[in-house]
Design a protein around this motif. Structure first.
Motif, PDB file in Angstrom:
ATOM      1  N   ASP A 174      -5.583   2.287 -24.561  1.00 13.91           N
ATOM      2  CA  ASP A 174      -4.413   2.181 -23.683  1.00 13.91           C
ATOM      3  C   ASP A 174      -4.752   1.548 -22.329  1.00 13.91           C
ATOM      4  OD1 ASP A 174      -5.849   4.397 -22.892  1.00 13.91           O
ATOM      5  OD2 ASP A 174      -4.119   5.736 -22.811  1.00 13.91           O
ATOM      6  N   PHE A 175      -5.908   0.887 -22.274  1.00 17.15           N
ATOM      7  CA  PHE A 175      -6.315   0.123 -21.097  1.00 17.15           C
ATOM      8  C   PHE A 175      -5.288  -0.974 -20.822  1.00 17.15           C
ATOM      9  CE2 PHE A 175      -8.289  -4.049 -20.163  1.00 17.15           C
ATOM     10  CZ  PHE A 175      -8.734  -3.822 -18.869  1.00 17.15           C
ATOM     11  N   VAL A 176      -4.890  -1.101 -19.564  1.00 19.66           N
ATOM     12  CA  VAL A 176      -3.979  -2.174 -19.148  1.00 19.66           C
ATOM     13  C   VAL A 176      -4.731  -3.027 -18.134  1.00 19.66           C
ATOM     14  CG1 VAL A 176      -1.790  -2.744 -18.053  1.00 19.66           C
ATOM     15  CG2 VAL A 176      -1.960  -0.723 -19.526  1.00 19.66           C
ATOM     16  N   PRO A 177      -5.009  -4.280 -18.487  1.00 20.74           N
ATOM     17  CA  PRO A 177      -5.794  -5.117 -17.575  1.00 20.74           C
ATOM     18  C   PRO A 177      -5.001  -5.534 -16.347  1.00 20.74           C
ATOM     19  CG  PRO A 177      -5.011  -6.422 -19.405  1.00 20.74           C
ATOM     20  CD  PRO A 177      -4.592  -4.994 -19.684  1.00 20.74           C
ATOM     21  N   PRO A 178      -5.710  -5.766 -15.248  1.00 18.77           N
ATOM     22  CA  PRO A 178      -5.044  -6.331 -14.066  1.00 18.77           C
ATOM     23  C   PRO A 178      -4.560  -7.748 -14.380  1.00 18.77           C
ATOM     24  CG  PRO A 178      -7.281  -5.579 -13.542  1.00 18.77           C
ATOM     25  CD  PRO A 178      -7.120  -5.517 -15.030  1.00 18.77           C
ATOM     26  N   GLY A 179      -3.735  -8.283 -13.523  1.00 20.03           N
ATOM     27  CA  GLY A 179      -3.202  -9.633 -13.718  1.00 20.03           C
ATOM     28  C   GLY A 179      -4.223 -10.695 -13.392  1.00 20.03           C
TER      29      GLY A 179
END
Length: 165
Positions: free
Chosen positions: A40-45
């Motif tokens: 569920d890791f959400v990478p930075p932009g």
């Protein structure tokens, strides 16, 4: 010497854990042993193309786990700087993913030059950056920044790894 190069904002090998995790973010794939930041890791932009995935391939993960290859993480702005340098020298605009390897190769070449050491350095140029011109435009406009993945976010994502017995 084999070196995997990844973004500091998505440090799968350098800060991830070797564990069983899902290959997708919703948990529909079979569990795979890999270095992961948590499914569920959400990478930075960031503009690192395919380097924003939460895990590494099982093969790369196993090679790293066994010490066959090393891993380093590099910041976004330095990779674009290296990509631009490469483009000016070679006439090829590299994809942002490739900029990471280019940056590490340039750093290694500069270390060799400093030590007076001759070395053959190979890196993977995975593709051209023609579809990434907006990213280069943002780099030249000063809109991109370096982003390290926060430790709190890493620990939160790793807290949701599947429990395997």
């Amino acid at each position: 010497r084999l070196v995997a190069v990844e973004p500091t904002s998505c440090p799968t090998l350098t800060r991830g854990h070797f564990a069983y995790d899902y290959g997708d973010s919703v948990g529909l794939t079979p569990l795979m042993q890999m270095y992961t930041l948590g499914h569920d890791f959400v990478p930075p932009g960031i503009h690192a193309g395919g380097l924003r995935y939460h895990g590494d391939s099982a093969l790369v993960s196993q090679l790293y786990h066994e010490g066959v290859l090393e891993a380093i993480a590099v910041p976004q702005l330095a990779t674009f700087e290296s990509g631009v340098m490469f483009s000016k020298a070679e006439g090829i605009v590299p994809a942002p993913e490739s900029n990471h390897a280019i940056h590490a190769a340039i750093d290694e070449a500069l270390r060799c030059k400093e030590r007076g050491e001759g070395k053959t350095i190979l890196f993977t140029l995975s593709g051209h950056g023609h579809f990434d011109m907006a990213s280069y435009d943002r780099y030249f406009s000063g809109e991109l920044t370096d982003q390290d993945y926060p430790e709190e976010a890493l620990q939160a994502a790793l807290g949701n790894l599947p429990q395997v017995k």
